[in-house]
Design an enzyme around this catalytic site. Structure first.
Site, PDB file in Angstrom:
ATOM      1  N   CYS A  83      72.088  38.010  19.255  1.00 31.72           N
ATOM      2  CA  CYS A  83      73.094  37.751  20.483  1.00 31.72           C
ATOM      3  C   CYS A  83      74.601  37.297  19.599  1.00 31.72           C
ATOM      4  O   CYS A  83      75.519  36.984  20.488  1.00 31.72           O
ATOM      5  CB  CYS A  83      72.678  36.264  21.361  1.00 31.72           C
ATOM      6  SG  CYS A  83      71.339  36.871  22.274  1.00 31.72           S
ATOM      7  N   CYS A 208      70.441  28.779  33.326  1.00 37.52           N
ATOM      8  CA  CYS A 208      70.491  29.983  32.391  1.00 37.52           C
ATOM      9  C   CYS A 208      71.676  31.061  32.743  1.00 37.52           C
ATOM     10  O   CYS A 208      72.029  31.021  33.733  1.00 37.52           O
ATOM     11  CB  CYS A 208      69.032  30.791  32.835  1.00 37.52           C
ATOM     12  SG  CYS A 208      67.554  29.863  32.674  1.00 37.52           S
ATOM     13  N   LYS A 334      77.411  31.575  30.909  1.00 34.73           N
ATOM     14  CA  LYS A 334      76.572  31.158  32.264  1.00 34.73           C
ATOM     15  C   LYS A 334      77.429  32.047  33.409  1.00 34.73           C
ATOM     16  O   LYS A 334      76.604  32.718  34.078  1.00 34.73           O
ATOM     17  CB  LYS A 334      76.954  29.600  32.708  1.00 34.73           C
ATOM     18  CG  LYS A 334      76.512  29.283  33.950  1.00 34.73           C
ATOM     19  CD  LYS A 334      74.910  29.296  34.039  1.00 34.73           C
ATOM     20  CE  LYS A 334      74.496  29.373  35.442  1.00 34.73           C
ATOM     21  NZ  LYS A 334      74.798  30.857  35.938  1.00 34.73           N
ATOM     22  N   HIS A 338      76.691  37.836  29.914  1.00 36.20           N
ATOM     23  CA  HIS A 338      75.888  37.752  28.509  1.00 36.20           C
ATOM     24  C   HIS A 338      75.390  39.166  28.118  1.00 36.20           C
ATOM     25  O   HIS A 338      74.268  39.371  28.183  1.00 36.20           O
ATOM     26  CB  HIS A 338      74.890  36.897  28.169  1.00 36.20           C
ATOM     27  CG  HIS A 338      74.546  36.768  26.646  1.00 36.20           C
ATOM     28  ND1 HIS A 338      75.259  37.425  25.706  1.00 36.20           N
ATOM     29  CD2 HIS A 338      73.356  36.294  26.067  1.00 36.20           C
ATOM     30  CE1 HIS A 338      74.696  36.956  24.555  1.00 36.20           C
ATOM     31  NE2 HIS A 338      73.428  36.430  24.832  1.00 36.20           N
TER      32      HIS A 338
END
Lengths: 393, 477
Positions: A83, A208, A334, A338
């Protein structure tokens, strides 16, 4: 050892709207992000001397970048670091410029996740380190381990802990509501967070981040050339990366209430940038809030909050957009979403716009120094990149 | 004379009330409950559990052979006993052998071990019997039968019981069977199974044995056998003058069910765990014939204590009050899967499995000879002092452990969500991340005591992926 401080400047950036971009291919997103950056920097494709691609799951070689952009037989490097991949592409481009190997370089991060047909991220099992004799671990569960332990060590009941984490989600949704490029643009309430379905106890849905499609791009040049491209370039003050040896999975010394890679990367970045009191000297920070608990522990690991005091600072609004140190002004992972390979460069995009005073409704007053924190892996086995940039040389 | 040195038993922690099955199918209920292996257990993992209990106080280097008996081996070609020996870390010159395809395979394996020991070919043989049989939902046998495993260590030295004789009788009959094309067991008509099967065959065998050895019912303290219907067993042995209430070892019927190839041996473990010195136990193992084993306890029986007795395990249980959950565990119904990456992406490769046989599979790691730090998986460079290739083997499987932190993961693919991802810290050092099994959600707490158990992670592409999980230690229940 030399520092990268003030050797490289960012003179152009682009970023597509993140989200479930079913109508856009990976090529479409690369083209839109890169061309926004060209335009922003006032350059053309032929001006680019080398390029770095950050991308995790789709392709092989730099062709994934060269083909849609029709790059003209220049060096293209395909990087990946989970990531933290987007930041890795930026590092490659910046170090090439700093070394003098080239003067103008392009960094692009991109990910197409919504074509997989399932929720969450694809499996990542590099064959060289393959072991099937490991526990099944989704990212939310890997990070939830830190929430459970943080609650236990700080005497928070699950209800108290979840309420604290909900404040982080509510803040990031509030910021995201002012961001036309964010995946999610709606405000939410604490109650909505608390009543959401459980994903990986104690983390529920709003703890998440979104899984999104997206791309972001940056043009970096020699700092001494920067003003010839634009009046308001952003200068790189520090580029650090810290790769843990996966020790936390094996060593009981790792406590599961912090991320050692973040702590060490912060220390190294502050040293390189010459920052002694980060909580005061950093104006804004874009941090890797893949989960609410991650943002909480980052506040302590980057020394924005004292150890164990992040809950207090969160409750006092320190990290809200009008607080002392606004964090994730664009909504963070958030709400912005992502798309793994793009995230590090998306963070820089927000800091870049904020430092130029071009962040629209969510503009923070006169920021001078911005930080991005981009993390790959899980607590106990992470890689963390911290970049610090400023609008003065 | 060859005899039994140690015993162990495993009863899965989940128990399904028979009334629940009856309620689900709107049929008549039977009393009691049946033991239901968790979704991550099979005959092999249950066998390992029983064997670990049996070997708790034993020097593994003394084990010369492992005989595994079951009708439900995970692979029809590929030995279970070899995999079990690797998990148990038995010496590499241990003879391993599977005894399959018969309810009598457990007692048969005991007979084979006995012959090997008495002939002087082998000193100590571990015999392990385990079964997880699948009957069609709503069948009578579904209600009668349960899952479980037993292990005997046989040898000549330090025996808690001697084996006075082993008689064996074959009988060809189509009463209970499963062909190579079937998943569920099939049975002939009930009366035929009872009267012409078990009753006729065992009666003839017991009559023969008593006559041959000039013994009578009063010479035995207990009778241990295997059949789903306790009444039929009682009727049969009454005919020889046995008093079923006192002499029949039948705790399993009410609390566990008929455990197939493991049942007679599980009953024998129960009998031994409650025996006095110089008592005779008759073990009659049924299945395509009958094996009669005569066990006689020695004075050492008084000093023997099991790692966890059958009666303790009967009490240590979690009620399974949802029949659908059972159907999902056994994959008897197909439910909507989560939108997650397909399990096929995590298919184990035989190459990687093979490399990990010596260490990872047995939960065996390394301890640094320079700084003393235990670490798992096995390392070549020490995570603390970076010394290279200065390690000794270090086993974690029997270490006490504590839960550092956990998460109940509802997103991960499993037959029994959520997966309780656990960070397990071992007494004496070392940590693993693994799943927690045999746990109730609201029982899980930071700092709770744990122990390790060998389980099946998942099955994909025709390969069973076995590894270790943690579970609440006994004192938590």
């Amino acid at each position: 050892m030399e520092s990268i401080k003030n050797k490289v400047a960012v003179v152009g950036m682009g970023c597509v709207r993140f989200g479930e971009n079913f109508d856009q291919s990976i090529d479409d997103m690369i083209i839109d992000a890169a061309h926004e950056a060209y335009e922003d920097a006032g350059i053309e494709q032929k001006d680019i001397q080398a390029a770095w691609l950050g991308q995790l799951w789709a392709g092989h070689t730099g062709q994934l970048l060269a083909s849609p952009l029709k790059l003209s037989y220049i060096p293209v490097t395909h990087t990946e670091n989970a990531c933290a991949t987007g930041s890795e592409a930026l590092r490659g481009a910046c170090y090439a410029v700093a070394s003098g190997a080239c003067d103008i370089a392009l960094a692009v991060g991109v990910e197409k996740l919504k074509d997989t047909g399932y929720a969450g991220l694809p499996q990542t099992r590099p064959i060289a380190t393959w072991s099937h004799r490991i526990a099944s671990m989704t990212p939310p569960a890997g990070f939830a381990l830190m929430a459970t332990r943080y609650f236990a060590e700080h005497g928070l009941s699950v209800d108290e802990g979840k309420r604290l984490l909900a404040k982080i989600a509510v803040k990031n949704h509030y910021n995201g509501s002012m961001n036309p490029k964010a995946h999610f643009q709606r405000k939410i309430s604490i109650d909505k967070c608390l009543n959401a379905p459980m994903i990986a106890y104690p983390l529920s849905l709003f703890d998440c981040c979104g899984v999104s499609d997206g791309a972001a791009a940056a043009i970096v040049v020699r700092a001494d050339m920067a003003k010839s491209f634009r009046a308001d370039p952003i200068y790189v003050k520090s580029l650090q990366i810290c790769q843990g040896p996966r020790e936390g999975f094996m060593n009981p010394a790792y406590d599961y209430v912090h991320v050692e890679e973040t702590r060490r990367c912060g220390i190294a970045a502050y040293k390189e940038a010459g920052i002694s009191d980060p909580s005061k000297e950093i104006s804004i920070a874009e941090v890797h809030d893949c989960f609410s608990i991650t943002e909480l522990t980052i506040m302590e690991d980057l020394q924005f909050s004292q150890r164990g005091k992040a809950p207090e600072d969160i409750n006092n609004g320190k990290y809200e957009i009008d607080g002392q140190l606004p964090v994730n002004t664009d909504g963070g992972l958030k709400c912005f979403g992502h798309p793994v390979g793009a995230t590090g460069l998306r963070m820089l995009y927000e800091v870049y716009k904020q430092l130029q005073g071009k962040a629209g409704d969510r503009q923070v007053k006169n920021p001078a120094t911005g930080l991005t924190h981009n993390q790959g892996g899980e607590p106990g086995a992470a890689v963390v990149s911290v970049a610090i940039v400023g609008n003065e040389k | 004379m060859a005899g039994i040195i140690s015993v162990g038993v495993h009863i899965p922690v989940y128990r399904m009330p028979r009334a629940l099955i009856a309620e689900n199918w709107e049929t008549g209920a039977l009393p009691g409950e049946k033991a239901v292996a968790n979704h991550d257990e099979d005959s092999l993992t249950m066998g390992v559990a029983a064997a670990r209990r049996c070997l708790k106080e034993i020097d593994l280097n003394q084990v010369d052979a492992l005989y595994f008996a079951t009708t439900t081996a995970p692979y029809t070609e590929k030995q279970s006993a070899a995999l079990m020996a690797a998990v148990l870390q038995l010496p590499e010159d241990t003879q391993t052998l599977d005894f399959c395809n018969s309810l009598r395979s457990g007692t048969g394996a005991v007979g084979a071990a006995l012959n090997a020991i008495n002939s002087g070919a082998l000193n100590n043989v571990l015999v392990c019997a385990s079964d997880l049989r699948l009957f069609r939902p709503k069948s009578n046998f579904e209600m009668f039968c349960g899952d479980g495993a037993a292990a005997f260590l046989l040898g000549k030295e330090d025996t808690i019981a001697e084996i006075e004789f082993f008689d064996s009788f074959y009988d060809e009959i189509q009463d209970i069977w499963r062909s190579d094309k079937h998943r569920f067991l099939r049975t002939a008509e009930d009366r035929f199974v009872q009267d012409l099967g078990y009753y006729r065959v065992v009666r003839n065998a017991v009559a023969n044995t008593l006559k041959k050895h000039e013994l009578k019912a009063g010479d035995f303290s207990k009778v241990c056998t295997n059949f789903s219907n306790a009444k039929t067993i009682g009727r049969l042995f009454s005919e020889f003058g046995f008093r079923p209430e006192e002499q029949l070892q039948n705790d399993l019927h009410n609390g566990v069910g008929d455990t197939g190839a493991a049942m007679a041996m599980m009953n024998a473990v129960d009998a031994l765990e409650n025996a006095e010195p110089r008592q005779r136990i008759l073990v009659s193992g049924y299945g395509s014939g009958c094996d009669n084993i005569c066990i006689r306890t020695t004075k050492r029986i008084k000093d023997f204590s099991s790692d966890k007795t059958l009666k303790d395990q009967l009490k240590d249980k979690i009620p399974l009050n949802n029949y659908n959950r059972y159907l999902i565990w056994r994959e008897l119904i197909e439910v909507q899967k989560l939108p997650r990456p397909p399990l096929e992406e995590r298919q184990p490769t035989p190459q990687a499995q093979w490399r990990e046989t010596k260490g990872e599979l047995a939960l065996c790691g390394t301890r640094c000879l320079e700084c003393g730090t235990p670490q798992y998986p096995p390392q070549r460079v020490c995570m603390v002092c970076t010394a290279k290739d200065k390690f000794e083997k270090y086993s974690f499987s029997n270490k006490k452990a504590e839960l550092r932190t956990y998460s109940h993961d509802y997103l991960s693919e499993t037959l029994d969500p959520p997966i309780t991802l656990s960070v397990v810290d071992f007494e004496g050092g070392g940590r693993v991340l693994c799943e927690m099994t045999d746990r109730e959600i609201d029982q899980v707490r930071v700092g709770m005591n744990l122990e390790m158990t060998f389980r099946k992670l998942y099955y994909v592409g025709g390969i069973y992926n076995y590894w270790w999980k943690c579970k609440p230690a006994d004192q938590n229940r």
